[in-house]
Design an enzyme around this catalytic site. Sequence first.
Site, PDB file in Angstrom:
ATOM      1  N   ARG A  58      47.090 -45.481  63.803  1.00  0.00           N
ATOM      2  CA  ARG A  58      46.052 -44.465  64.375  1.00  0.00           C
ATOM      3  C   ARG A  58      45.008 -45.525  64.367  1.00  0.00           C
ATOM      4  O   ARG A  58      44.368 -45.943  63.645  1.00  0.00           O
ATOM      5  CB  ARG A  58      45.731 -43.474  63.350  1.00  0.00           C
TER       6      ARG A  58
ATOM      7  N   TYR B  89      36.022 -35.235  62.688  1.00  0.00           N
ATOM      8  CA  TYR B  89      37.020 -34.720  61.639  1.00  0.00           C
ATOM      9  C   TYR B  89      36.406 -33.490  60.879  1.00  0.00           C
ATOM     10  O   TYR B  89      35.940 -33.695  59.507  1.00  0.00           O
ATOM     11  CB  TYR B  89      37.379 -35.904  60.837  1.00  0.00           C
TER      12      TYR B  89
ATOM     13  N   HIS C 247      21.315 -52.882  67.838  1.00  0.00           N
ATOM     14  CA  HIS C 247      22.152 -52.025  68.111  1.00  0.00           C
ATOM     15  C   HIS C 247      22.811 -51.513  66.873  1.00  0.00           C
ATOM     16  O   HIS C 247      23.214 -51.966  65.846  1.00  0.00           O
ATOM     17  CB  HIS C 247      23.205 -53.115  68.619  1.00  0.00           C
TER      18      HIS C 247
ATOM     19  N   HIS D 108      28.501 -44.296  74.404  1.00  0.00           N
ATOM     20  CA  HIS D 108      27.438 -45.382  75.369  1.00  0.00           C
ATOM     21  C   HIS D 108      27.165 -44.627  76.662  1.00  0.00           C
ATOM     22  O   HIS D 108      26.443 -44.869  77.447  1.00  0.00           O
ATOM     23  CB  HIS D 108      27.848 -46.653  75.626  1.00  0.00           C
TER      24      HIS D 108
ATOM     25  N   CYS E  92      46.957 -38.603  58.768  1.00  0.00           N
ATOM     26  CA  CYS E  92      45.792 -38.278  59.693  1.00  0.00           C
ATOM     27  C   CYS E  92      45.473 -37.018  59.740  1.00  0.00           C
ATOM     28  O   CYS E  92      46.239 -36.047  59.785  1.00  0.00           O
ATOM     29  CB  CYS E  92      46.360 -38.878  61.208  1.00  0.00           C
TER      30      CYS E  92
HETATM   31  N1  MTE Z   1      39.702 -47.902  60.350  1.00  0.00           N
HETATM   32  C1  MTE Z   1      39.337 -48.570  61.401  1.00  0.00           C
HETATM   33  N2  MTE Z   1      38.767 -49.761  61.111  1.00  0.00           N
HETATM   34  N3  MTE Z   1      39.386 -48.140  62.475  1.00  0.00           N
HETATM   35  C2  MTE Z   1      40.436 -47.003  62.848  1.00  0.00           C
HETATM   36  O1  MTE Z   1      40.594 -46.838  63.978  1.00  0.00           O
HETATM   37  N4  MTE Z   1      41.329 -45.268  61.772  1.00  0.00           N
HETATM   38  C3  MTE Z   1      41.462 -44.297  60.713  1.00  0.00           C
HETATM   39  C4  MTE Z   1      41.853 -44.822  59.664  1.00  0.00           C
HETATM   40  N5  MTE Z   1      41.016 -46.053  59.486  1.00  0.00           N
HETATM   41  C5  MTE Z   1      40.837 -46.342  61.829  1.00  0.00           C
HETATM   42  C6  MTE Z   1      40.559 -46.997  60.525  1.00  0.00           C
HETATM   43  C7  MTE Z   1      42.323 -43.016  60.967  1.00  0.00           C
HETATM   44  S1  MTE Z   1      41.635 -41.856  61.819  1.00  0.00           S
HETATM   45  C8  MTE Z   1      43.604 -42.974  60.536  1.00  0.00           C
HETATM   46  S2  MTE Z   1      44.487 -41.683  60.594  1.00  0.00           S
HETATM   47  C9  MTE Z   1      44.198 -44.269  59.518  1.00  0.00           C
HETATM   48  O2  MTE Z   1      43.152 -45.191  59.580  1.00  0.00           O
HETATM   49  C10 MTE Z   1      45.454 -44.637  60.084  1.00  0.00           C
HETATM   50  O3  MTE Z   1      45.890 -45.734  59.177  1.00  0.00           O
HETATM   51  P1  MTE Z   1      47.139 -46.561  59.831  1.00  0.00           P
HETATM   52  O4  MTE Z   1      47.008 -46.965  60.918  1.00  0.00           O
HETATM   53  O5  MTE Z   1      47.293 -47.791  58.728  1.00  0.00           O
HETATM   54  O6  MTE Z   1      48.202 -45.633  59.657  1.00  0.00           O
HETATM   55 MO    MO Z   2      43.408 -40.169  61.584  1.00  0.00          MO
END
Ligand code: MTE
Ligand code: MO
Length: 530
Positions: free
Chosen positions: A141, A329, A40, A64, A191
């Site tokens: 986020r 992104y 996977h 998926h 973000c």
């Molecule tokens: N890391 C994990 N494991 N999962 C996530 O969804 N989101 C990313 C990043 N790291 C994310 C992640 C995004 S897009 C952002 S903007 C930041 O974490 C947000 O960090 P915060 O929630 O601590 O503000």
């Molecule tokens: Mo983000």
Amino acid sequence: DPDLPRFRIAEVRKHGADSDHPWVIYGDKVYDITDWIPAHPGGQVILRAAGGSIDPYWNIFTIHKNQYVYDILSQYLIGYVDQADLVNGKPAQDQIEDPFENDPERHPSLITRTAKPRNAETPSEALSAQFLTPNELFYVRNHMWVPTIEDSKTDDYRLTVELLDGTMKEYTLRELKTRFPSRKVTAVLQCSGNRRKHMSDDSGRQTNGLPWTSGAISNASWEGVLLSDVLADAGFDLSEAMSGSSETQHVQFMGLEAYGASIPIKKAIDPQGDVLLAYSMNDKPLPRDHGFPLRAIVPGHVAARSVKWLNHITLSDEESTSQWQRKDYKCFGPNQTKVDWDAAPAIQELPVQSAITTLKLGKWLDSKTEPNVLKNDQDQAATSQNPPQQEISMSGYAFSGGGRSIIRVDVSLDGGGSWTQAYLLPDCVSKNGTPSPCQGHGAWSWKRWVFEGSVPLDTFKEKHGGRPDDPVTAAANSKTPDSGQKRCTTVLVKATDDAYNTQPESHAATWNFRGNLATAWHRVQVCTDC
Ligand code: MTE
Ligand code: MO
């Protein structure tokens, strides 16, 4: 195949993540996924669904929903859910696990954009009220659920580091904390979608993604160990990498829920880059929403690279293959909507950003009795015609990526016709024996700014378009009745960094269909009924 057996859901539940033969339900079918797990692409995360229905997870990992994936799954079909457990051909809703049921409690002041997964912005007053955003008001986020790590298991939490040649080394959190020097770095996370709503509102064009206003950014003091120290310990040759002759080009980070992203090796090994494996936030353990017990912090880069719930680091000659690295992104031109994702680089260092986060109107100043001086700009006062003036005060933040510091914040009270400078708060200066809260080698934190001035009556023109639903606009205009008598002006802010990069004038010019990097001048409409 109608001859296959029927299973009660209670039977399926016995085949959970810990069983030798994990099963999942998809629709009304039962699959034994034992043989799929090693192959996977998301690794073991599929076990999260074991013993229950995979549907809610595939609603999150929408990748998926693809014939290719259904074909793979069909190889593992072993039977059907018993009729007794089906409602309209599917397991009853209350039989299906909610992937978010173990998510933590959240502060009610956060502005929720989506509840499951949790996406919430810092309320605008809190953005500039404190230099370090309190943990419980730090924006959240999450692409998926929040992984659960029991407190008692925290010390034994494992991080695996995998070198280009496949060599692996494991570290427990206890080892990371005791074997490496700890470092503190004060850094913003922003973000790539911060201010996306401003982009779509101002340009009149929709974008994909969450409609963040100005609050998908926060600042904190992070403590952890240097990524480069851990890589060196794992056997990675830092000096070869410094000389530019290493085959390793990227550091890939993977979180427990299979979120992944990567950064260039250059940033990871930069002695001034301050990339951390962090376990503490504002002198407290990382909160669950922010990556407990371990996350990457990549100062000056888009927050998407600061992977939370970090459990695997892979050194590679290529970027992470995740959609968050290879798609999502990136930015394209305003005319490009059908795109070749590979044609654009992943967002890493952030461009210049700023926003107005509080705005208050004060007294009307009669020009005969009050000195007609814009406190922050003597020149403008001299050219004024001395009409009555409306006092105005504002505050906000400004930030640039790559460690570039903000050197100036310009404010306009007349829609961009003339400008004056805001005062930058000296947050990073030591005061009365208290050391500066700013740690690290770059300007990784935001600059907070304040402005006090006054707007001449004749600046307020006939009412024109604005964003009544923007929280800052709404607060500024809350005392103004919504009558036809209103006259308005637009106040706005832009910042400049130490490379003299500044912000674009319009969102239309940088519009991109994913709504990334909305950094145009922040405009707030202010109205008077005078
Ligand atoms: N890391 C994990 N494991 N999962 C996530 O969804 N989101 C990313 C990043 N790291 C994310 C992640 C995004 S897009 C952002 S903007 C930041 O974490 C947000 O960090 P915060 O929630 O601590 O503000
Ligand atoms: Mo983000």
